[in-house]
Design an enzyme around this catalytic site. Structure first.
Site, PDB file in Angstrom:
ATOM      1  N   HIS A 133      -1.750  -8.796 -11.239  1.00 17.57           N
ATOM      2  CA  HIS A 133      -1.888  -7.418 -11.726  1.00 17.57           C
ATOM      3  C   HIS A 133      -0.829  -7.225 -12.806  1.00 17.57           C
ATOM      4  CE1 HIS A 133      -1.593  -3.015 -11.551  1.00 17.57           C
ATOM      5  NE2 HIS A 133      -2.760  -3.004 -10.927  1.00 17.57           N
ATOM      6  N   ASP A 210       3.425 -10.149  -3.920  1.00 16.11           N
ATOM      7  CA  ASP A 210       2.884  -8.816  -4.162  1.00 16.11           C
ATOM      8  C   ASP A 210       1.755  -8.581  -3.152  1.00 16.11           C
ATOM      9  OD1 ASP A 210       1.493  -6.611  -4.997  1.00 16.11           O
ATOM     10  OD2 ASP A 210       1.021  -7.366  -7.000  1.00 16.11           O
ATOM     11  N   LYS A 236      -2.149   2.410  -0.548  1.00 17.94           N
ATOM     12  CA  LYS A 236      -3.223   1.422  -0.380  1.00 17.94           C
ATOM     13  C   LYS A 236      -3.387   1.039   1.088  1.00 17.94           C
ATOM     14  CE  LYS A 236      -2.951  -0.464  -4.978  1.00 17.94           C
ATOM     15  NZ  LYS A 236      -3.917   0.071  -5.915  1.00 17.94           N
TER      16      LYS A 236
END
Lengths: 416, 143
Positions: A133, A210, A236
């Site tokens: 990302h 991550d 999330k």
């Protein structure tokens, strides 16, 4: 304090009951029941999380770690108990290895800055991968620029899996850190993080994982993975926005300088010299988002109440069903076909622009994301600009996948 | 035809559609029929900034009228481009500058497009108007 555990354990996950816990899901858009397939962007919040936020502001609000008064002590206890919940969820060795941040992006930036300041010099190297990302690319680029270091990138194969042989080749004595995504937000690939860490550790190199897209899909054990840093965002994992977690092994967090200065992170301030507070406060300058943090704690309680294995098994069912269903559509190309993946379907339909597909799906009350999903370098690998992404959660159903399938067929007809 | 007359014509055409699906089908048809932008104008410099989907924009002044050549990767956006070109291309700079594009609301483009999506639409409209203003100033100074 408050009971936020889910009471309906789902040995055979009762999705109807679960859906009732999420008020947002219970609505119509454009006259039809909402189908929310944008969970990789953010997840919906269960009632327990919404209620506790409301309750905290209504009955308990006070700043943490400051007042000697009743409210402040009470909320400090709740805040620190949320830290314990995160510690348990990640199976971290120590409580003070859990730092609360504003999100996964913030957590990565902290490490990029503080680790960079402490250990990175000119011509050193940082390893990331092609499927990162942007938030696990740009902070390292900024740090490399500051320090004169270089970024090295592990490529992927067409299924969307990391080329570990290549990784073994690029790791060398100049490598200072490896920063890898646990689960790809665009492809759903679950990376073999334990193996990645083991390879780096053989060379005495620390690893940051991550976990923004991994944490919500099953149990995470940072001691088993043996990673040095693990980051994720509260929103999330069915918690509030604006809260994140940075797990770091004690050793690194002790040695690294703080990222920001301010209140709550000091031991003693003098104009000549300030000494910093102990972990974890050294990295938590200013008033933290304590309400959000306690909200994340409630979300973790809710998930463990349902059972992480139950969630994993149910989501696997969604993944298998969805893969079979979508690939049955002519001219649908699925991106991300790794052996080990989460319930993310990234695809292109015929030669229709993802934006057009997304716009029409929206009108059919199906929420997906279209575009590059903040992973532009990844799409360069596939030589496309982006995809349509349906990302599912444990409150989604097989029937919703059927609706997506029918909607896509309809769109194909419109473009014929 | 004047800008207003063309807008009225489009509004009338859209009246026969009683649901969004038919509107989109029509936009898709218009988008497919729109000729692609002249390849020499399909450059990085001609991309409209701030659009989620790559959209190329070119305009030229000919005999006191503005002509637009616009293209997009999205067929639905191309459909909207076809409508905008129909309304504004070949009109005088002054008329474009003063145009009230009420057809956009009347045919339901605004309500059918979320703010992010309308961004594309308004970026195009802005670009069309600002080019017209530029041409108008040019014409006035060369008088």
């Amino acid at each position: 304090m408050y009971e936020t555990k889910n009471t309906h354990k789902i040995s055979a996950l009762n999705v109807t009951k679960i859906r009732n816990d999420f008020p947002v899901l219970n609505q119509e858009v454009y006259g039809k029941a909402l189908i929310y397939f944008d969970n990789a962007a953010t997840t919906q919040k269960p009632r327990v999380v919404i209620d506790i936020i409301n309750k905290l502001y209504s009955e308990h609000n006070s700043n943490v770690h400051r007042g000697v008064h009743y409210l402040s002590e009470q909320i400090t206890k709740m805040y620190e108990s949320a830290r314990k919940k995160v510690q348990d969820y990640l199976n971290a060795r120590y409580n003070h290895e859990i730092i609360f941040t504003s999100g996964a992006t913030d957590s990565i930036n902290i490490v990029a800055y503080s680790f960079g300041e402490a250990y990175v010099k000119k011509n050193d190297e940082i390893i990331i991968s092609e499927m990162e990302h942007h938030s696990n690319i740009v902070p390292w680029q900024m740090m490399c620029k500051r320090k004169g270091a270089k970024l090295k990138v592990i490529s992927i194969n067409n299924k969307g899996e990391l080329l570990l042989d290549e990784y073994k080749k690029i790791i060398n004595s100049r490598t200072k850190l490896v920063a890898i995504v646990h689960v790809s937000n665009s492809l759903g690939t679950i990376n073999p993080v334990k193996e990645i860490v083991a390879i780096a550790h053989k060379n005495n190199i620390p690893v940051l994982i991550d976990g923004a897209q991994a944490i919500q899909h099953g149990s995470i054990d940072v001691q088993d993975i043996d990673c040095d840093f693990y980051v994720f965002s509260g929103h999330k994992i069915y918690g509030p926005t604006g809260v994140g977690v940075l797990y770091g092994k004690e050793r690194w967090l002790q040695e690294m300088p703080p990222y920001q200065g301010g209140g709550d992170m000091i031991e003693r301030v003098r104009f000549e010299r300030t000494t910093y507070d102990e972990l974890p406060f050294k990295f938590e300058a200013g008033t933290p988002n304590y309400i959000g943090v306690i909200g994340v704690g409630a979300a973790l309680d809710y998930l463990t109440g349902i059972g992480l294995d139950n969630i994993k098994n149910y989501e696997k069912k969604l993944l298998d069903y969805g893969t079979a269903k979508l690939t049955a559509l002519n001219e649908l190309k699925l991106y991300g076909t790794a052996e080990n993946k989460t319930c993310i379907f990234s695809f292109l339909l015929n030669n229709i622009h993802p934006y057009d597909v997304g716009m029409l799906l929206d009108k059919m009350s199906i929420a997906v994301r279209t575009g590059h999903h903040c992973t532009q370098p990844l799409w360069e690998h596939y030589k496309i600009e982006g995809s349509i992404r349906a990302s599912l959660a444990f409150y989604n159903t097989l029937e919703e996948i059927d609706s997506l399938y029918e909607a896509l067929k309809k769109i194909q007809k419109m473009f014929k | 035809m004047t800008i207003q007359e063309i807008q009225e014509e489009i509004i009338k055409e859209f009246k026969i559609f009683d649901n969004w699906m038919d509107k989109y089908n029509y936009l898709i048809k218009l988008g497919k029929d729109l000729p692609p932008i002249d390849s020499k104008h399909k450059t990085e410099d001609n991309l409209i900034k701030g659009c989620q989907v790559k959209t190329w924009f070119h305009s030229a002044l000919k005999d006191g009228k503005v002509f637009y050549d616009i293209d997009s990767r999205s067929v639905i956006i191309r459909g909207i481009i076809a409508l905008l070109i129909r309304v504004l291309s070949g009109q005088k700079p002054e008329d474009i500058k003063n145009a009230d594009l009420y057809f956009i609301d009347k045919i339901g483009l605004r309500e059918n497009f979320s703010p992010i999506r309308t961004n594309n639409l308004w970026e195009m409209v802005n670009q069309m108007e600002s080019d017209a203003i530029l041409y108008e100033t040019k014409m006035n100074t060369s008088k």
